[in-house]
Design a protein around this motif. Structure first.
Motif, PDB file in Angstrom:
ATOM      1  N   VAL A  34      -3.997  19.013  -4.048  1.00  0.00           N
ATOM      2  CA  VAL A  34      -2.590  19.393  -4.098  1.00  0.00           C
ATOM      3  C   VAL A  34      -1.662  18.243  -3.722  1.00  0.00           C
ATOM      4  N   SER A  35      -2.210  17.070  -3.430  1.00  0.00           N
ATOM      5  CA  SER A  35      -1.387  15.944  -2.991  1.00  0.00           C
ATOM      6  C   SER A  35      -1.872  14.641  -3.606  1.00  0.00           C
ATOM      7  N   ARG A  36      -0.927  13.703  -3.765  1.00  0.00           N
ATOM      8  CA  ARG A  36      -1.285  12.304  -3.959  1.00  0.00           C
ATOM      9  C   ARG A  36      -1.408  11.693  -2.570  1.00  0.00           C
ATOM     10  N   VAL A  37      -2.411  10.838  -2.382  1.00  0.00           N
ATOM     11  CA  VAL A  37      -2.683  10.302  -1.054  1.00  0.00           C
ATOM     12  C   VAL A  37      -2.839   8.794  -1.151  1.00  0.00           C
ATOM     13  N   TRP A  38      -2.280   8.087  -0.175  1.00  0.00           N
ATOM     14  CA  TRP A  38      -2.501   6.656  -0.036  1.00  0.00           C
ATOM     15  C   TRP A  38      -2.996   6.402   1.386  1.00  0.00           C
ATOM     16  N   ILE A  39      -4.125   5.730   1.512  1.00  0.00           N
ATOM     17  CA  ILE A  39      -4.704   5.453   2.825  1.00  0.00           C
ATOM     18  C   ILE A  39      -4.520   3.975   3.136  1.00  0.00           C
ATOM     19  N   GLY A  40      -3.770   3.701   4.180  1.00  0.00           N
ATOM     20  CA  GLY A  40      -3.555   2.337   4.628  1.00  0.00           C
ATOM     21  C   GLY A  40      -4.365   2.030   5.872  1.00  0.00           C
ATOM     22  N   ASP A  41      -4.234   0.822   6.376  1.00  0.00           N
ATOM     23  CA  ASP A  41      -4.959   0.456   7.586  1.00  0.00           C
ATOM     24  C   ASP A  41      -4.510   1.277   8.791  1.00  0.00           C
TER      25      ASP A  41
END
Length: 327
Positions: A34-41
Motif C-alpha cells: 500500500v506504500s512506496r518506500v525508500w530506505i536510507g541509512d
C-alpha cells in the motif's frame, strides 16, 4: 551499509523537504502493498499509494507515541503529513532486516532466538496503557459502512455485524449465515471478561526487524487497536500456517510454511501467558471466523468471497488452518 541511488526521485525529495530533512545520502526504493518506500541509512520514507487507509500514518504515529516510554522495540516516527503526492511518513531506520529476509538463511538456533525475542517484545507491547476504544480510523470507517481497504484485524464486538453485512449480499447463503450467527452467539461469552490491550494486529515476517538474532523493532502499526491480547495470535499463526500468502510485496514469494512449524512452540515458551486463555482454540477460531466473514461480506472479488464461504463452512465443522499447528 548498502548503497543504491541518491535521493533524486521527485516524490522522495518533496517528502524529505516536507519533513524538514536534507535530501542527502542514498536510498533504496522498495515496493509495498500500500506504500512506496525508500530506505536510507538513517531514515525510512513511506508514501501512500492511493490513500485508501484514511489517517493510517496519523494513527500509527499516535500508537508509536504510546510506546515512547515502554520497552517495546520500535522505530520512532520523525514526521508525517499529507502532501501533493499523498499521505507520507518518515521514521528512523532500525538496525537489521525483516524476518522475511533473514529467515531462509538462519539456522534453527537463530530462528528460535528471534521468536523468543519476539515473545519478550509482545509481552511489553501488551502491557502498554491504551485507550479502550483505540481503532484505526480506516477500520472505524469500514465498520460504519464505508469501503473496506483491508479485512483484518478482528474486532470481537463487530462479529455479528459482519453476519448482517453478509445477509445484504445478493445470493447469500441464508442457512449458512443463520448457523454462523448461532455459532458466534454461543461463543461471545468467551470474551466477556477480557481486558483490551494494545495489539499490533498485523504481525508477520515483513513487520518485524531483526539484527543479530533478536527483534530490534516491530514496524507498521497502521492496524494497531485495543483488543484481547490473543488477537495477536490470529495473524501470527495464520502466517505460520499459510506463509506463502504473506509475501512482502505482490511480486515476491512468501516463506515456506515448513520452516515455521516450530514458531508457535518457541513463542509459547517465551510468552506463555499469551497461550493460557481458557478455550484458546475456540477463541482463535472466532477470530478466524470474523476475518472470513469480513471477506465474504465485503471483498469486491466474487472468487475471494466464494473461497471465504467455503472456509466459513469448514470453521462451522470445527476445522481451520489451526489444525496443523502445535504449541
Amino acid at each position: 551499509m548498502f548503497v543504491d541511488e541518491p535521493a533524486n526521485d521527485p516524490a522522495l525529495l518533496r517528502t524529505l523537504a516536507a519533513a524538514g530533512l536534507p535530501a542527502t545520502g542514498r536510498f533504496l526504493p522498495k515496493a509495498g502493498w500500500v506504500s512506496r518506500v525508500w530506505i536510507g541509512d538513517e531514515h525510512v520514507v513511506r508514501l501512500s499509494n492511493d490513500g485508501r487507509f484514511r489517517d493510517a500514518y496519523r494513527h500509527e504515529a499516535a500508537v508509536v507515541n504510546l510506546l515512547a516510554s515502554s520497552e517495546v522495540p520500535h522505530a520512532r516516527i520523525l514526521a508525517h503529513g499529507d502532501g501533493p503526492d499523498g499521505p507520507w511518513c518518515v521514521s528512523e531506520r532500525l538496525p537489521g532486516r525483516t524476518v522475511h529476509e533473514v529467515w531462509p538463511a538462519a539456522d534453527s538456533h537463530t530462528r528460535q532466538a528471534i521468536i523468543e525475542s519476539l515473545g519478550i517484545a509482545l509481552r511489553a507491547l501488551h502491557r502498554v496503557p491504551v485507550p479502550a476504544d483505540l481503532l484505526p480510523p480506516w477500520l472505524a470507517d469500514a465498520l460504519a459502512g464505508k469501503p473496506w481497504p483491508a479485512f483484518h484485524p478482528p474486532v470481537v464486538s463487530a462479529a455479528l455485524q459482519q453476519v448482517e453485512a453478509a445477509r445484504r449480499l445478493p445470493g447469500h447463503d441464508s442457512r449458512l449465515l443463520a448457523d454462523v450467527a448461532d455459532w458466534i452467539q454461543e461463543r461471545l461469552a468467551l470474551f466477556a471478561a477480557d481486558e483490551p490491550v494494545l495489539v499490533h494486529g498485523d504481525l508477520h515476517g515483513s513487520n518485524m526487524i531483526v539484527d543479530q538474532g533478536r527483534v530490534t523493532g516491530l514496524i507498521d502499526f497502521a492496524e494497531a487497536l485495543a483488543q484481547p491480547a490473543d488477537v495477536e495470535l490470529d495473524t501470527i499463526l495464520r502466517w505460520c500456517a499459510k506463509a506463502r500468502q504473506f509475501p512482502p510485496t505482490p511480486d515476491e514469494r512468501g516463506l515456506d510454511e515448513t520452516t515455521l512449524t516450530k514458531v508457535p512452540g518457541w513463542l509459547h515458551g517465551a510468552y506463555p501467558e499469551l497461550f493460557e486463555r481458557e478455550h484458546l482454540r475456540e477463541r482463535l477460531q472466532f477470530y478466524d471466523m470474523y476475518g472470513e466473514l469480513a471477506l465474504y461480506a465485503h471483498h469486491p472479488q466474487s472468487d475471494i468471497r466464494e473461497a471465504a464461504q467455503d472456509r466459513i463452512a469448514r470453521l462451522l465443522s470445527g476445522h481451520s488452518h489451526l489444525d496443523g499447528l502445535t504449541w
